[in-house]
Write an enzyme that holds these catalytic residues in place. Structure first.
Site, mmCIF file in Angstrom:
data_model
loop_
_atom_site.group_PDB
_atom_site.id
_atom_site.type_symbol
_atom_site.label_atom_id
_atom_site.label_comp_id
_atom_site.label_asym_id
_atom_site.label_seq_id
_atom_site.Cartn_x
_atom_site.Cartn_y
_atom_site.Cartn_z
ATOM 1 C CB SER A 185 53.636 18.470 -14.536
ATOM 2 O OG SER A 185 54.383 17.304 -14.312
ATOM 3 N NE ARG B 29 49.801 14.411 -18.481
ATOM 4 C CZ ARG B 29 50.173 13.248 -19.023
ATOM 5 N NH1 ARG B 29 49.389 12.639 -19.897
ATOM 6 N NH2 ARG B 29 51.277 12.666 -18.648
ATOM 7 C CD GLU C 129 49.584 18.279 -16.244
ATOM 8 O OE1 GLU C 129 50.659 18.047 -16.822
ATOM 9 O OE2 GLU C 129 49.211 17.664 -15.230
HETATM 10 C C1 LIG Z 1 51.867 15.517 -6.621
HETATM 11 C C2 LIG Z 1 51.020 15.445 -7.887
HETATM 12 C C3 LIG Z 1 51.389 14.569 -8.907
HETATM 13 C C4 LIG Z 1 50.611 14.496 -10.081
HETATM 14 N N1 LIG Z 1 51.006 13.624 -11.061
HETATM 15 C C5 LIG Z 1 50.281 13.536 -12.207
HETATM 16 C C6 LIG Z 1 50.676 12.634 -13.230
HETATM 17 O O1 LIG Z 1 51.671 11.903 -13.128
HETATM 18 N N2 LIG Z 1 49.935 12.591 -14.363
HETATM 19 C C7 LIG Z 1 48.821 13.364 -14.514
HETATM 20 O O2 LIG Z 1 48.186 13.265 -15.576
HETATM 21 N N3 LIG Z 1 48.417 14.203 -13.548
HETATM 22 C C8 LIG Z 1 49.111 14.317 -12.407
HETATM 23 N N4 LIG Z 1 48.728 15.189 -11.427
HETATM 24 C C9 LIG Z 1 47.561 16.051 -11.639
HETATM 25 C C10 LIG Z 1 46.240 15.524 -11.001
HETATM 26 O O3 LIG Z 1 46.500 14.670 -9.938
HETATM 27 C C11 LIG Z 1 45.369 14.793 -12.015
HETATM 28 O O4 LIG Z 1 45.079 15.611 -13.109
HETATM 29 C C12 LIG Z 1 44.041 14.325 -11.372
HETATM 30 O O5 LIG Z 1 43.397 13.450 -12.249
HETATM 31 C C13 LIG Z 1 43.087 15.440 -11.047
HETATM 32 O O6 LIG Z 1 41.954 14.873 -10.410
HETATM 33 P P1 LIG Z 1 41.169 15.602 -9.257
HETATM 34 O O7 LIG Z 1 40.075 14.715 -8.830
HETATM 35 O O8 LIG Z 1 42.099 16.049 -8.197
HETATM 36 O O9 LIG Z 1 40.587 16.851 -10.055
HETATM 37 P P2 LIG Z 1 40.499 18.374 -9.579
HETATM 38 O O10 LIG Z 1 41.864 18.915 -9.363
HETATM 39 O O11 LIG Z 1 39.545 18.524 -8.468
HETATM 40 O O12 LIG Z 1 39.888 19.048 -10.896
HETATM 41 C C14 LIG Z 1 40.657 19.153 -12.063
HETATM 42 C C15 LIG Z 1 39.704 19.437 -13.243
HETATM 43 O O13 LIG Z 1 38.861 18.293 -13.444
HETATM 44 C C16 LIG Z 1 37.487 18.670 -13.296
HETATM 45 N N5 LIG Z 1 36.803 17.547 -12.624
HETATM 46 C C17 LIG Z 1 37.203 16.883 -11.517
HETATM 47 N N6 LIG Z 1 36.316 15.917 -11.213
HETATM 48 C C18 LIG Z 1 35.343 15.983 -12.157
HETATM 49 C C19 LIG Z 1 34.137 15.255 -12.400
HETATM 50 N N7 LIG Z 1 33.718 14.246 -11.605
HETATM 51 N N8 LIG Z 1 33.364 15.613 -13.468
HETATM 52 C C20 LIG Z 1 33.737 16.625 -14.286
HETATM 53 N N9 LIG Z 1 34.867 17.352 -14.101
HETATM 54 C C21 LIG Z 1 35.657 17.023 -13.054
HETATM 55 C C22 LIG Z 1 37.493 19.952 -12.486
HETATM 56 O O14 LIG Z 1 36.336 20.733 -12.757
HETATM 57 C C23 LIG Z 1 38.772 20.616 -12.991
HETATM 58 O O15 LIG Z 1 38.527 21.260 -14.218
HETATM 59 C C24 LIG Z 1 49.478 15.306 -10.234
HETATM 60 C C25 LIG Z 1 49.109 16.185 -9.200
HETATM 61 C C26 LIG Z 1 49.881 16.257 -8.042
HETATM 62 C C27 LIG Z 1 49.476 17.203 -6.943
#
Ligand SMILES: Cc1cc2nc3c(=O)[nH]c(=O)nc-3n(C[C@H](O)[C@H](O)[C@H](O)COP(=O)(O)OP(=O)(O)OC[C@H]3O[C@@H](n4cnc5c(N)ncnc54)[C@H](O)[C@@H]3O)c2cc1C
Length: 366
Positions: free
Chosen positions: A248, A171, A346
């Site tokens: 999580s 992570r 996380e």
């Molecule tokens: C129901 C649920 C289940 C989940 N299950 C998992 C799982 O099984 N495993 C897991 O690892 N995660 C899980 N997650 C967490 C999450 O979905 C992941 O971490 C996902 O990859 C975040 O992506 P996002 O585009 O939503 O990022 P955001 O939430 O928008 O941003 C998260 C971080 O990434 C940065 N970021 C986003 N896009 C970019 C970009 N293009 N360039 C630079 N920085 C960027 C942001 O600045 C921030 O710091 C879960 C979340 C939920 C709500």
């Protein structure tokens, strides 16, 4: 309101809560949605020229936004594009950062390509996946990412980073660590090959066995993972209030052999976990939380713990960011008191300058 760029529509005073899965937090002073790498670069340049703080938003699925919001420019990266390039025995998959992650997984699985199937049902964008090296059920993206195209905010230049340069860990990556906030991901390249799915987790194996599948395909594995995740409230579903979360909230802590022995003696119990090659144990944070006295479905005002998964803090409707933080702090304190283990959060925290609750959540002694 200043114009960020003539080609780029910007909005002022935008509520951020609806752009996140947890649904808490205030407003952004400005928001732009960049659909190309050029637009992304223009927004970065504008924020640098104007000396306006910048926050990069993907799908908002791993974010806690403060109730005060973000006094700067939120740059939502929506760069599109998905191509599959066949090579001799592999397929190169190149996806724009704004592509919904599960669409990429689904497209790869439908072509019989292995490597992403266990990452089915994870919300957010493809650009978000390298940030914390997204993982689930025995796979993480570090195993298949070969390159990440980034815009370097320090130099303004575009750079293609090899997967090996991303500093991936559990992570974590350089994008979340030493270089947090420096690089904006524009696209991600994966190398996949046709083949059998990864079957590393007992849950997935049991689910497939329960379905009577003896030689599972990547499609079978995807369906099994989606079914397991839905039962845990880990697939976003507007009809399921247990999915109003960041997934999580805490990472699984890693304890050394000595700590593990003390834990077992203190609890008079066998400590569950995955043994790492160096002898340390990765302990399920969910187990620690339940054992320290939090039941699934626990409520603290409008924030609570999912009724399906002890690791998910949920917004039961009308929760503030402060409500969520208060519960997270309570959980961390109670687990530390019971086990001497300091859980680490996380999600990313946005708009919390010098916040004592966030500082405590990020503190670690183990
Ligand atoms: C129901 C649920 C289940 C989940 N299950 C998992 C799982 O099984 N495993 C897991 O690892 N995660 C899980 N997650 C967490 C999450 O979905 C992941 O971490 C996902 O990859 C975040 O992506 P996002 O585009 O939503 O990022 P955001 O939430 O928008 O941003 C998260 C971080 O990434 C940065 N970021 C986003 N896009 C970019 C970009 N293009 N360039 C630079 N920085 C960027 C942001 O600045 C921030 O710091 C879960 C979340 C939920 C709500």
């Amino acid at each position: 309101m200043p114009s960020v760029d003539r080609t780029l529509a910007s909005q002022a005073d935008v509520p951020l809560a609806p752009l996140t899965t947890l649904g808490v937090g205030g407003r952004a002073r400005w928001l732009v949605r960049a659909q190309t790498a050029d637009q992304t670069a223009a927004a970065i340049k504008w924020s640098a020229d104007q000396q306006v703080p910048l926050f990069v938003l993907g799908g908002g699925s791993n974010l806690v936004v403060s109730d005060e919001g973000f006094d700067g420019l939120v740059l939502q990266v929506a760069v599109a594009g998905l191509e599959f390039i066949a090579e001799r025995d592999r397929t190169i998959v190149r996806a724009g950062a704004g592509e919904p992650w599960d669409d990429v997984v689904s497209a790869a699985v439908s072509r019989g390509l292995a490597g992403l199937e266990c990452l089915s049902g994870i919300p957010g964008t493809t650009g978000g996946t390298p940030i914390q090296n997204v993982g689930a059920y025995g796979q993480d993206v570090s195993r298949t990412i070969t390159a990440v195209t980034v815009l370097d905010r320090a130099t303004g230049a575009t750079r293609v980073m090899a997967g090996t340069e991303c500093g991936f860990g559990y992570r974590s990556s350089r994008f979340k660590g030493d270089d947090a906030g420096r690089f904006v991901v524009c696209d991600v390249t994966f190398s996949l090959a046709p083949g059998a799915p990864t079957l590393a987790y007992p849950d997935v194996i049991a689910e497939l066995e329960g379905r009577g599948i003896t030689a599972p395909t990547v499609s079978d594995a995807r369906e099994a993972v989606l079914a397991i995740r839905r039962r845990k409230g880990m697939v976003i579903d507007a009809a399921d209030p247990d999915t109003r979360s960041v997934g999580s909230f805490f990472m699984n802590p890693v304890v050394d052999a000595d700590h593990r022995g003390r834990l077992a003696r203190a609890r008079d119990a066998k400590i569950p976990g995955y043994e790492l090659p160096d002898g340390r144990l990765k302990v399920p944070a969910a187990w620690l939380i339940e054992q320290s006295g939090f039941a699934r479905g626990y409520s603290s005002g409008t924030a609570g713990i999912s009724s399906k998964h002890p690791l998910a803090i949920v917004n039961r409707g009308g929760a503030t960011a402060r409500d969520v933080l208060a519960l997270a702090v309570q959980i961390k304190r109670q687990v530390a008191d019971h086990f001497g283990v300091w859980l680490r959060p996380e999600p990313a925290f946005v708009g919390f300058e010098d916040d004592p609750d966030v500082a405590f959540l990020q503190e670690t002694v183990n």
